[in-house]
Motif scaffolding. Sequence first.
Motif, PDB file in Angstrom:
ATOM      1  N   UNK A 197     -18.979 -33.368 -43.790  1.00 13.58           N
ATOM      2  CA  UNK A 197     -17.794 -33.141 -44.602  1.00 13.58           C
ATOM      3  C   UNK A 197     -16.870 -32.158 -43.889  1.00 13.58           C
ATOM      4  N   UNK A 198     -16.170 -32.667 -42.889  1.00 15.36           N
ATOM      5  CA  UNK A 198     -15.237 -31.847 -42.116  1.00 15.36           C
ATOM      6  C   UNK A 198     -13.814 -32.218 -42.494  1.00 15.36           C
ATOM      7  N   UNK A 199     -12.885 -31.386 -42.092  1.00 17.91           N
ATOM      8  CA  UNK A 199     -11.466 -31.671 -42.315  1.00 17.91           C
ATOM      9  C   UNK A 199     -11.011 -32.773 -41.359  1.00 17.91           C
ATOM     10  N   UNK A 200      -9.788 -33.234 -41.545  1.00 20.19           N
ATOM     11  CA  UNK A 200      -9.277 -34.367 -40.763  1.00 20.19           C
ATOM     12  C   UNK A 200      -9.165 -34.053 -39.271  1.00 20.19           C
ATOM     13  N   UNK A 201      -8.730 -32.856 -38.893  1.00 19.30           N
ATOM     14  CA  UNK A 201      -8.484 -32.567 -37.468  1.00 19.30           C
ATOM     15  C   UNK A 201      -9.738 -32.747 -36.603  1.00 19.30           C
ATOM     16  N   UNK A 202     -10.888 -32.139 -36.958  1.00 19.64           N
ATOM     17  CA  UNK A 202     -12.063 -32.365 -36.114  1.00 19.64           C
ATOM     18  C   UNK A 202     -12.483 -33.837 -36.066  1.00 19.64           C
ATOM     19  N   UNK A 203     -12.307 -34.533 -37.177  1.00 18.10           N
ATOM     20  CA  UNK A 203     -12.642 -35.958 -37.198  1.00 18.10           C
ATOM     21  C   UNK A 203     -11.706 -36.740 -36.283  1.00 18.10           C
ATOM     22  N   UNK A 235     -13.491 -22.655 -36.907  1.00 16.90           N
ATOM     23  CA  UNK A 235     -14.003 -22.730 -35.534  1.00 16.90           C
ATOM     24  C   UNK A 235     -14.308 -24.169 -35.121  1.00 16.90           C
ATOM     25  N   UNK A 236     -14.623 -25.023 -36.085  1.00 15.92           N
ATOM     26  CA  UNK A 236     -14.963 -26.414 -35.761  1.00 15.92           C
ATOM     27  C   UNK A 236     -13.758 -27.133 -35.147  1.00 15.92           C
ATOM     28  N   UNK A 237     -12.572 -26.962 -35.737  1.00 16.63           N
ATOM     29  CA  UNK A 237     -11.393 -27.647 -35.227  1.00 16.63           C
ATOM     30  C   UNK A 237     -11.130 -27.343 -33.751  1.00 16.63           C
ATOM     31  N   UNK A 238     -11.096 -26.063 -33.330  1.00 11.78           N
ATOM     32  CA  UNK A 238     -10.861 -25.820 -31.904  1.00 11.78           C
ATOM     33  C   UNK A 238     -11.981 -26.341 -31.009  1.00 11.78           C
ATOM     34  N   UNK A 239     -13.214 -26.350 -31.500  1.00 13.36           N
ATOM     35  CA  UNK A 239     -14.317 -26.875 -30.692  1.00 13.36           C
ATOM     36  C   UNK A 239     -14.168 -28.380 -30.490  1.00 13.36           C
ATOM     37  N   UNK A 240     -13.770 -29.077 -31.543  1.00 16.87           N
ATOM     38  CA  UNK A 240     -13.537 -30.522 -31.428  1.00 16.87           C
ATOM     39  C   UNK A 240     -12.382 -30.796 -30.462  1.00 16.87           C
ATOM     40  N   UNK A 241     -11.379 -29.936 -30.496  1.00 18.94           N
ATOM     41  CA  UNK A 241     -10.230 -30.084 -29.599  1.00 18.94           C
ATOM     42  C   UNK A 241     -10.644 -29.869 -28.138  1.00 18.94           C
ATOM     43  N   UNK A 242     -11.493 -28.875 -27.887  1.00 18.69           N
ATOM     44  CA  UNK A 242     -11.970 -28.631 -26.520  1.00 18.69           C
ATOM     45  C   UNK A 242     -12.788 -29.833 -26.038  1.00 18.69           C
ATOM     46  N   UNK A 243     -13.613 -30.389 -26.915  1.00 15.97           N
ATOM     47  CA  UNK A 243     -14.371 -31.595 -26.547  1.00 15.97           C
ATOM     48  C   UNK A 243     -13.415 -32.714 -26.169  1.00 15.97           C
ATOM     49  N   UNK A 244     -12.343 -32.875 -26.954  1.00 11.99           N
ATOM     50  CA  UNK A 244     -11.360 -33.911 -26.641  1.00 11.99           C
ATOM     51  C   UNK A 244     -10.683 -33.623 -25.293  1.00 11.99           C
ATOM     52  N   UNK A 245     -10.336 -32.366 -25.027  1.00 18.47           N
ATOM     53  CA  UNK A 245      -9.755 -32.016 -23.724  1.00 18.47           C
ATOM     54  C   UNK A 245     -10.688 -32.459 -22.590  1.00 18.47           C
ATOM     55  N   UNK A 276     -10.004 -35.614 -33.611  1.00 18.72           N
ATOM     56  CA  UNK A 276     -10.343 -35.317 -32.215  1.00 18.72           C
ATOM     57  C   UNK A 276     -11.631 -36.031 -31.821  1.00 18.72           C
ATOM     58  N   UNK A 277     -12.578 -36.054 -32.733  1.00 14.71           N
ATOM     59  CA  UNK A 277     -13.862 -36.709 -32.461  1.00 14.71           C
ATOM     60  C   UNK A 277     -13.694 -38.211 -32.281  1.00 14.71           C
ATOM     61  N   UNK A 278     -12.857 -38.823 -33.110  1.00 10.77           N
ATOM     62  CA  UNK A 278     -12.595 -40.266 -32.980  1.00 10.77           C
ATOM     63  C   UNK A 278     -12.084 -40.575 -31.584  1.00 10.77           C
ATOM     64  N   UNK A 279     -11.111 -39.808 -31.129  1.00 10.38           N
ATOM     65  CA  UNK A 279     -10.542 -40.024 -29.787  1.00 10.38           C
ATOM     66  C   UNK A 279     -11.608 -39.860 -28.714  1.00 10.38           C
ATOM     67  N   UNK A 280     -12.380 -38.787 -28.807  1.00  8.73           N
ATOM     68  CA  UNK A 280     -13.418 -38.532 -27.814  1.00  8.73           C
ATOM     69  C   UNK A 280     -14.438 -39.655 -27.797  1.00  8.73           C
ATOM     70  N   UNK A 281     -14.890 -40.045 -28.975  1.00 14.75           N
ATOM     71  CA  UNK A 281     -15.904 -41.102 -29.061  1.00 14.75           C
ATOM     72  C   UNK A 281     -15.356 -42.439 -28.577  1.00 14.75           C
ATOM     73  N   UNK A 282     -14.107 -42.712 -28.885  1.00 17.14           N
ATOM     74  CA  UNK A 282     -13.514 -43.952 -28.390  1.00 17.14           C
ATOM     75  C   UNK A 282     -13.563 -43.984 -26.855  1.00 17.14           C
ATOM     76  N   UNK A 283     -13.142 -42.900 -26.214  1.00 16.00           N
ATOM     77  CA  UNK A 283     -13.156 -42.839 -24.749  1.00 16.00           C
ATOM     78  C   UNK A 283     -14.578 -42.916 -24.201  1.00 16.00           C
ATOM     79  N   UNK A 284     -15.492 -42.193 -24.834  1.00 13.75           N
ATOM     80  CA  UNK A 284     -16.894 -42.225 -24.394  1.00 13.75           C
ATOM     81  C   UNK A 284     -17.500 -43.619 -24.554  1.00 13.75           C
ATOM     82  N   UNK A 285     -16.993 -44.379 -25.518  1.00 16.02           N
ATOM     83  CA  UNK A 285     -17.480 -45.736 -25.756  1.00 16.02           C
ATOM     84  C   UNK A 285     -17.211 -46.687 -24.610  1.00 16.02           C
TER      85      UNK A 285
END
Length: 187
Positions: free
Chosen positions: A132-138, A86-96, A140-149
């Motif tokens: 300790x998450x898998x690569x996909x949520x990380x 469930x974490x991966x799709x949530x991170x993806x929605x945040x990125x969207x 998506x999070x990197x992209x989101x955080x970069x944009x938010x930065x």
Amino acid sequence: MTKAELYNELSYVNHSREKRLYYANLVIDNPELIAPLLEILFDVDDKISCRAAWVFEFMCGENLEEIIPHLDTFTQNVSKVHLDSAVRPMAKVCEYLIKANYSKADHKIKHHLTDIHRERIVEACFDWMINDEKIAPKAYSMNSLYLLGSEYDWIHPELAMILERDFSMQSSGFKARARHILKKIKQ
């Protein structure tokens, strides 16, 4: 369709694109199902919540504007999600959401994603980066955080620190994305 009926229907959702898309379109065609879908999704210890997350991600991928009336619920609860599936799709929605918010096009999300919503997304993304998450949520999070930065000046230094700290311990996929993000931060 009641919440109980939707819950039962979600047991038929699997990893196939066809099933996820079928149920995403069902929800798009019946927007009254979004609230019960989110209730099921945010019952975070139930395995069916993962299936609700898959459907919700596909729904947002097909028609992101459907989330607008539910932004408060989504952002208040997204940090509670902890099952890997469930974490991966949530991170993806945040990125969207973040991509839509910072896109050059005039997207309706820009008019509805408040500072509080963005702050909650920042919190969730940083949690996924340090946990300790898998690569996909990380990723998506990197992209989101970069944009938010671009809006929050403290994010890029924090993100760079995490990426550099974790670089040697992570997968090649993480390293590739981290190199890309670090390069963009330093420009």
